[in-house]
Design a protein around this motif. Structure first.
Motif, mmCIF file in Angstrom:
data_model
loop_
_atom_site.group_PDB
_atom_site.id
_atom_site.type_symbol
_atom_site.label_atom_id
_atom_site.label_comp_id
_atom_site.label_asym_id
_atom_site.label_seq_id
_atom_site.Cartn_x
_atom_site.Cartn_y
_atom_site.Cartn_z
ATOM 1 N N ARG A 172 10.000 -94.474 -96.271
ATOM 2 C CA ARG A 172 9.255 -93.331 -96.794
ATOM 3 C C ARG A 172 7.848 -93.772 -97.188
ATOM 4 O O ARG A 172 7.629 -94.879 -97.691
ATOM 5 C CB ARG A 172 9.972 -92.738 -98.017
ATOM 6 C CG ARG A 172 11.141 -91.848 -97.661
ATOM 7 C CD ARG A 172 11.831 -91.309 -98.894
ATOM 8 N NE ARG A 172 10.947 -90.459 -99.700
ATOM 9 C CZ ARG A 172 10.727 -89.171 -99.472
ATOM 10 N NH1 ARG A 172 11.309 -88.567 -98.441
ATOM 11 N NH2 ARG A 172 9.942 -88.464 -100.261
ATOM 12 N N ARG A 212 5.957 -81.980 -99.012
ATOM 13 C CA ARG A 212 5.891 -83.413 -98.704
ATOM 14 C C ARG A 212 4.643 -83.737 -97.898
ATOM 15 O O ARG A 212 3.971 -84.743 -98.161
ATOM 16 C CB ARG A 212 7.151 -83.829 -97.933
ATOM 17 C CG ARG A 212 7.177 -85.295 -97.517
ATOM 18 C CD ARG A 212 7.040 -86.238 -98.686
ATOM 19 N NE ARG A 212 7.228 -87.636 -98.252
ATOM 20 C CZ ARG A 212 6.856 -88.686 -98.978
ATOM 21 N NH1 ARG A 212 6.283 -88.529 -100.168
ATOM 22 N NH2 ARG A 212 7.067 -89.893 -98.516
ATOM 23 N N ASP A 226 14.841 -86.863 -91.508
ATOM 24 C CA ASP A 226 13.672 -86.972 -92.381
ATOM 25 C C ASP A 226 12.705 -88.003 -91.819
ATOM 26 O O ASP A 226 12.875 -88.481 -90.692
ATOM 27 C CB ASP A 226 14.079 -87.313 -93.827
ATOM 28 C CG ASP A 226 14.764 -88.673 -93.948
ATOM 29 O OD1 ASP A 226 14.648 -89.498 -93.017
ATOM 30 O OD2 ASP A 226 15.406 -88.917 -94.986
ATOM 31 N N GLU A 257 1.779 -83.704 -100.219
ATOM 32 C CA GLU A 257 1.796 -84.880 -101.092
ATOM 33 C C GLU A 257 1.223 -86.095 -100.382
ATOM 34 O O GLU A 257 0.390 -86.834 -100.933
ATOM 35 C CB GLU A 257 3.226 -85.171 -101.540
ATOM 36 C CG GLU A 257 3.363 -86.390 -102.446
ATOM 37 C CD GLU A 257 4.798 -86.637 -102.876
ATOM 38 O OE1 GLU A 257 5.005 -86.864 -104.080
ATOM 39 O OE2 GLU A 257 5.705 -86.590 -102.007
ATOM 40 N N THR A 317 9.262 -79.389 -96.867
ATOM 41 C CA THR A 317 8.482 -80.101 -95.843
ATOM 42 C C THR A 317 6.992 -79.918 -96.091
ATOM 43 O O THR A 317 6.218 -80.882 -96.045
ATOM 44 C CB THR A 317 8.851 -79.595 -94.442
ATOM 45 O OG1 THR A 317 10.220 -79.889 -94.182
ATOM 46 C CG2 THR A 317 7.985 -80.239 -93.379
#
Length: 567
Positions: free
Chosen positions: A68, A110, A60, A113, A107
């Motif tokens: 993150r 994300r 990730d 986002e 994916t």
């Protein structure tokens, strides 16, 4: 600062700033009016890269050590004055098999986002397909149809997902394109094919993609003239006003990694920077093509920013910022986590950021050095050559105290002379290490700091170790190591990069002042002949040198001191 809390006045001022070009790439005072694409790209200045995150290869976005992403990160970036963010994404690792190459929905969600958070902070986004370039796109010469199909499928899905996003989302076809096993002529043809396919796929999705600014790279995202000429041919064939070009610049290579004696941002390194921006300006900007410097920095930073001496790196970034601004190139600083701490949102090197931030709008004065070494018991007058860069000197300070010209120092033209009397006062009892900080202030830009350091000729001691772990006990005595040469007894060069006697900083050797050692890395001994003595010459920033001999016998290494000489 989030959009929700912005005042009407702040928004109005921001719009006015963009309209008049404050902080944006310079435009000619006369000539054609900028195109819509040029306005979009100009409004992106300055930009920042979210490196080693969504592009990380692995499980990730944390696979390469960064946390993150949160919206707070973009809040911090916007607060620091950035207007755009490049978001590299490595897509292929999240795709299913042919023929659909379906991107994992999580994916895509994300990525959307993260893009949305950047937009919420009023940041323009450059979305870039990143490490796919070397993971599978480079196989196009031998897997042409399969690679082209996957590339088209990748951009089809990205374009569909972002079809209705605002014009402040730009797409970049592929990062640093490269092709395995073929020459430049074949590579140019393949890159043209990819760029044309990218353009065709995105435009066909309609909506805002019909006029979205699309960003096309040169081969290797390099600024060589042949690379630029090939990209111009693609631009001419596409004949689309909503295109921009991108290149990367990491400096003159010997300086960028500190090898081959490239420890200074000297005339050769400066000319390399000038050449890159001159070619881009003459080939692209002169034709009205907007240009984004999608990544810039120094390659040695991938290890740590101390690979390049502080003052030399500051001169590089000051000069680069000036050239970008005066040629109308939008800059996007590469940051893989080594610059902005993504937890505290503090700059790891505030002095470096201050120099870069200043370069967005103005020049700053620099000098021939930011280090002045004073030998205890032998204090003499010393000189520094100032480089005002169009500014004027307004004063010299020791800490917060302004020194008096003519009494504490003299300034004749650009030559600053610091007399022994001043240096003696600043170094006090003659202790080693930093003793005082002088600051040259100029009429604009950031001040220039000069460390006054007590130092004497370093002393090295004999040692034994292995090719995997060898260190030279070193009493640095306040001095700082600049570079190292390695030669065999017959004068030929030893170690990696055999074409030069000067070895690569940190890759082959590294100083550790705290531990009191100079480390010789396994990479150095990997290319040293067994049983052949190697003479090492250590060059220190004071001008002093120390000579040392190492002998490899299998995996055993023996080191012997030869001399230490004052510069």
């Amino acid at each position: 600062m989030r959009r929700a809390v912005r005042t009407t006045l702040a928004a109005a001022l921001a719009a006015l700033t963009v309209a008049v070009g404050v902080g944006a790439p310079a435009q000619a005072e006369s000539g054609p009016r900028p195109t819509a694409a040029e306005k979009v790209v100009a409004a992106m200045q300055p930009g920042w890269n979210l490196g080693n995150t969504l592009d990380a290869v692995g499980a990730d976005e944390t696979a390469w050590g960064n946390p993150r992403v949160t919206q707070d990160l973009f809040d911090a970036i916007e607060d620091e004055g950035f207007r755009s963010v490049r978001i590299p994404v490595t897509i292929g690792q999240h795709e299913g098999p042919a023929p659909d190459h379906t991107i994992d929905p999580a994916t895509l969600d994300r990525v959307e986002e993260v893009v949305g958070w950047a937009l919420d902070e009023d940041l323009t986004v450059l979305l870039d397909v990143h490490h796919d370039s070397w993971m599978w796109v480079n196989q196009m010469p031998t897997r042409h149809d399969e690679v082209l199909a996957q590339f088209r499928a990748t951009w089809q899905q990205l374009a569909d997902r972002f079809r209705d996003h605002p014009r402040t989302v730009l797409f970049e076809s592929i990062n640093e394109p490269q092709f395995a096993g073929v020459d430049d002529a074949q590579s140019y043809a393949l890159l043209d094919e990819l760029n044309v396919a990218f353009h065709e796929v995105v435009r066909a999705t309609g909506g805002r993609n019909a006029e979205r600014v699309l960003v096309l790279p040169t081969l290797h995202t390099d600024s060589g003239q042949a690379r630029l000429d090939s990209l111009v041919a693609t631009f001419d064939a596409l004949d689309d006003p909503n295109l921009a070009a991108t290149f990367h610049y990491y400096g003159y290579w010997p300086f960028s990694v500190n090898v081959a004696g490239g420890d200074r941002y000297d005339a050769t390194a400066q000319q390399d920077t000038v050449g890159a921006f001159t070619r881009v300006s003459d080939t692209l900007r002169a034709r009205g093509v907007p240009v984004i410097l999608g990544e810039y920095g120094l390659l040695g930073f991938d290890r740590h920013t101390g690979t390049i001496e502080q003052g030399e790196k500051l001169k590089f970034f000051e000069h680069l910022g000036h050239l970008a601004r005066t040629t109308g190139v939008t800059t996007m600083w590469w940051d893989n986590g080594q610059h902005l701490d993504r937890t505290s949102f503090q700059w790891r090197d505030p002095e470096l950021f201050a120099q870069i931030e200043s370069s967005w709008k103005r020049r700053s004065g620099t000098a021939s050095t930011d280090q002045m070494f004073v030998r205890p018991g032998a204090v003499v007058d010393q000189q520094v050559t100032l480089q005002p860069n169009g500014t004027t000197v307004t004063g010299l300070y020791a800490g917060s105290k302004k020194l008096r010209a003519g009494r504490d120092y003299t300034l004749a033209g650009d030559t600053l002379t610091l007399p022994a009397a001043l240096l003696g006062r600043l170094t006090g009892d003659g202790a080693y290490g930093p003793q005082a900080e002088l600051t040259v202030r100029f009429s604009k830009g950031v001040p220039w700091r000069i460390d006054v350091v007590g130092a004497d000729t370093p002393v090295l001691e004999a040692a034994t170790g292995t090719t995997d772990a060898f260190s030279i006990p070193t009493d640095f005595r306040g001095d700082r190591l600049a570079t190292m040469e390695a030669r065999y007894a017959d004068g030929t060069n030893a170690g990696p990069h055999g074409w030069t006697s000067f070895k690569e900083f940190d890759v082959t050797f590294a100083p550790d002042e705290v531990a009191g050692v100079i480390l010789l890395r396994p990479a150095f001994f990997a290319e040293v002949a067994d049983g052949a003595p190697v003479t090492l010459t250590f060059h220190f920033w004071s001008g002093d040198r120390a000579t040392y001999t190492v002998l490899r016998d299998g995996t055993t290494v023996t080191g012997t001191t030869v001399t230490g000489t004052a510069g």
